[in-house]
Design a protein around this motif. Sequence first.
Motif, mmCIF file in Angstrom:
data_model
loop_
_atom_site.group_PDB
_atom_site.id
_atom_site.type_symbol
_atom_site.label_atom_id
_atom_site.label_comp_id
_atom_site.label_asym_id
_atom_site.label_seq_id
_atom_site.Cartn_x
_atom_site.Cartn_y
_atom_site.Cartn_z
ATOM 1 N N PHE A 180 0.810 -1.220 0.000
ATOM 2 C CA PHE A 180 0.000 0.000 0.000
ATOM 3 C C PHE A 180 0.847 1.276 0.000
ATOM 4 C CE2 PHE A 180 -3.045 -3.167 1.617
ATOM 5 C CZ PHE A 180 -4.043 -2.985 0.670
ATOM 6 N N SER A 181 2.050 1.203 0.533
ATOM 7 C CA SER A 181 2.926 2.376 0.418
ATOM 8 C C SER A 181 3.365 2.559 -1.034
ATOM 9 C CB SER A 181 4.147 2.240 1.342
ATOM 10 O OG SER A 181 4.933 1.110 0.994
ATOM 11 N N GLY A 182 3.528 1.434 -1.749
ATOM 12 C CA GLY A 182 3.875 1.517 -3.162
ATOM 13 C C GLY A 182 2.744 2.127 -3.980
ATOM 14 N N ILE A 183 1.511 1.753 -3.662
ATOM 15 C CA ILE A 183 0.357 2.331 -4.364
ATOM 16 C C ILE A 183 0.232 3.820 -4.042
ATOM 17 C CG2 ILE A 183 -2.160 2.292 -4.565
ATOM 18 C CD1 ILE A 183 -2.029 -0.727 -3.981
ATOM 19 N N TRP A 184 0.426 4.181 -2.769
ATOM 20 C CA TRP A 184 0.303 5.576 -2.346
ATOM 21 C C TRP A 184 1.328 6.468 -3.045
ATOM 22 C CZ3 TRP A 184 -2.923 8.882 -0.390
ATOM 23 C CH2 TRP A 184 -2.459 10.083 0.175
ATOM 24 N N SER A 185 2.523 5.947 -3.256
ATOM 25 C CA SER A 185 3.586 6.742 -3.868
ATOM 26 C C SER A 185 3.502 6.768 -5.394
ATOM 27 C CB SER A 185 4.964 6.217 -3.455
ATOM 28 O OG SER A 185 5.144 4.879 -3.909
ATOM 29 N N SER A 186 2.597 5.988 -5.958
ATOM 30 C CA SER A 186 2.464 5.937 -7.413
ATOM 31 C C SER A 186 1.809 7.212 -7.946
ATOM 32 C CB SER A 186 1.615 4.726 -7.818
ATOM 33 O OG SER A 186 1.308 4.773 -9.195
ATOM 34 N N PRO A 187 2.247 7.719 -9.101
ATOM 35 C CA PRO A 187 1.610 8.896 -9.689
ATOM 36 C C PRO A 187 0.195 8.631 -10.185
ATOM 37 C CG PRO A 187 3.267 8.005 -11.170
ATOM 38 C CD PRO A 187 3.409 7.273 -9.872
#
Length: 357
Positions: free
Chosen positions: A197-204
Motif C-alpha cells: 500500500f505504500s507503493g500504491i500511495w507513492s504511485s503517480p
Amino acid sequence: MKDILINGHETYAGHVFFRPSLDDLPGLLGKEGPVFIIYDRNAGAHAGKIASLMPAVSEMAIDVSEDSKTLSSVACICDWLLGCGADRNAVLLAVGGGILTDMAGFAAAIYKRGIKAAYVPTTLLAQVDASVGGKTGVNFYGYKNMLGVIRQPVFTYICPEVLTTLPYSHILEGVSEMVKTFIIEDNGNYRKAVGLFSGIWSSPDRGNALISCSDSVVGLVYESVKVKSGIVSMDPFEQGERKKLNLGHTFAHAIEWCDHSISHGRAVSAGLVCAARLSEKEGLCRPGLSARLAEDLAACGLDTDLPFPADMLRPAMVKDKKAENGKIGFVLIRDIGNVEIVPLSADTVIETLNACC
C-alpha cells in the motif's frame, strides 16, 4: 483461495466465500430462502447486477453514514420487511460497506426474533473487518456500536470485482484495519501490506496501480480474514481472545465521538499509534515501536496524529462498551504479531498520552 468457516458454536456458524466475481452468488443464495436485498445507494451498481442475476422479493436502497447508524434506521428496515411480507424463512442480503452490514445484521437478528442475513461487502474496510465475525449494531447518542448483538451471517461473499471502482481514499479506510489485524497476528503479512500500500500511495497513478495490484490486495484480504475468523472461532462472544481485535479501537471510537467527520479508518490509524505509545510507556515493547508504526502508516497515506488534545477523549473512553469496574481492557503491543490485553483506567491512559503526544 479456500473458503473459510467461522464456527465457534454449532448454532453460530458462518462461511466466508472468496469468488472472482458476483456471478456465483445466486447459486449460494438459492437454497437459503426468499431474498430481500438492502443496499447502500453508493453500491447501487453492484446491487443492480445482483438483482439481474437472481430474483429478489424486494429491494431497498438507503443512504448510509455514521449519523444514520441508529435504531431508527433499523426500525425502517424492519418496517420494510414487514410490509413486504417477509417471514422467518427470509434472507436479508446486505450489499454495501460496514455500516450497512452492521445495521442489516442487527435488523435481521431482531426481526421476528431472527431471520437469515448474508453480506456482500463492497469496501475494503467491510471485507477485512466489519462483515466478518458476526458483530452487528448501531450507535447510540454518538457512542459507537453501543447497541447490538453478535450473530453470524449465513455467509459473507468477498470478491475483488466490487473494489475496482473505489478510489484509493476509500481503500485507505480498510488498510488501517488490515494493518491492525497483522499487528495482532503477523505471519509475515504486516510488512507485505505496508510494502504494497505504500507503493500504491507513492504511485503517480494510484487508480491504475491499485488495479494492477488487485491480486495482491485480494491475497492480503484473505490472510486478514483468516486471522480474524480464527480468533472469532475460538471466542465468538468476546470473552477473552477476541478482545485483541479491539486494538486501537478504544482510541478510535473516542476520536470519532469527538468529531463525527473523522472516518473510522483514519481514526483507527491514529488509535494504533496511541496504543503503541502507551505500550512503550508501560514498558511492554522496545522504544521506537510507535515511531516505526507511525512511519509505516503514513507511508500508506494514513494520518497518525491525534487531531485534538487527549483530554477530549476522556468522556467517550469512560463510557466505552468494554469498560468494566472503572477500567478498560486496552490492547497493547509487545511487538508486531504479539499483543496483550492490559486493564487500565481512562485517566491513566489520558495522562500517559498527554506526556508523550
